[in-house]
Design an enzyme around this catalytic site. Structure first.
Site, PDB file in Angstrom:
ATOM      1  N   CYS A 167     -15.894  48.981 -11.256  1.00 42.90           N
ATOM      2  CA  CYS A 167     -14.483  49.311 -11.247  1.00 42.90           C
ATOM      3  C   CYS A 167     -14.358  50.481 -12.221  1.00 42.90           C
ATOM      4  CB  CYS A 167     -13.623  48.109 -11.641  1.00 42.90           C
ATOM      5  SG  CYS A 167     -14.130  47.242 -13.137  1.00 42.90           S
TER       6      CYS A 167
ATOM      7  N   ASP B  26      -5.955  46.843 -10.660  1.00 40.06           N
ATOM      8  CA  ASP B  26      -6.643  46.697 -11.943  1.00 40.06           C
ATOM      9  C   ASP B  26      -5.947  45.627 -12.786  1.00 40.06           C
ATOM     10  OD1 ASP B  26      -8.468  47.202 -13.962  1.00 40.06           O
ATOM     11  OD2 ASP B  26      -7.376  48.933 -14.737  1.00 40.06           O
TER      12      ASP B  26
END
Length: 176
Positions: free
Chosen positions: A114, A74
């Site tokens: 995501c 991330d």
């Protein structure tokens, strides 16, 4: 209920939906929305917190990260292997013989998520747009227009220095 609505990002015949990660509580709502948009593929760049069968029952193929297909850290830029897998999916969905497939009445669409839909998913969509000929600033601007808060400083820096791999072209040799 979906608190953070999915964002449709399209340019020409390329059509993507960027979204946050569904959960067991809202996966059915997401699946219905994606089905209406003509989504053929759902790519996840993080762990899934929902039952894949909810989407598969709508004819949506899941591309999962637990096989390491599209997973990356991330807030970072994707490794080359992830970029190449992503571009292969984009090419197979939207291109035919090095050209965009003719516009269909209901063109195909790729959804990608995501965790929050602000980093990993948008950066991969930006790469697809850049490979199709959009300049990096144009790709970032288009994504941010539809997905406020998308792409951090490091991801924008990565996109501005991204070198196209020619994923939508066939390589060949000519011998003289």
């Amino acid at each position: 209920m979906i608190s953070n609505r999915p964002s449709l990002i399209s340019s020409g015949n390329l059509k993507f939906v960027v979204m946050d990660a569904p959960s067991d509580e809202n996966a059915a709502t997401y699946a219905d929305n994606l089905e209406r948009l003509g989504v053929a593929h759902l790519v996840r760049t993080c762990e899934g917190m929902y039952d894949d069968r909810i989407f598969e029952s709508k004819g949506i193929k899941i591309h999962v990260s637990h096989r390491q297909e599209f997973k990356f850290t991330d807030g970072s830029s994707p490794p080359k292997a992830v970029v190449l897998r992503w571009l292969s999916l984009v090419k197979n969905t939207f291109f035919e013989k090095r050209k965009l497939k003719p516009l269909q009445e209901k063109p195909p669409c790729i959804a990608i998520h995501c965790l929050a839909g602000l980093g990993r998913a948008p950066v991969l969509v930006a790469i697809a747009l850049i490979e199709a000929g959009m300049n990096p600033n144009g790709a970032v601007g288009l994504i941010r227009k539809h997905r406020h808060g998308a792409l951090n400083y490091y991801q924008v820096k990565f996109l501005n220095s991204y070198k196209k791999v020619g994923a939508y072209q066939h390589s060949c040799c000519v011998l003289l």
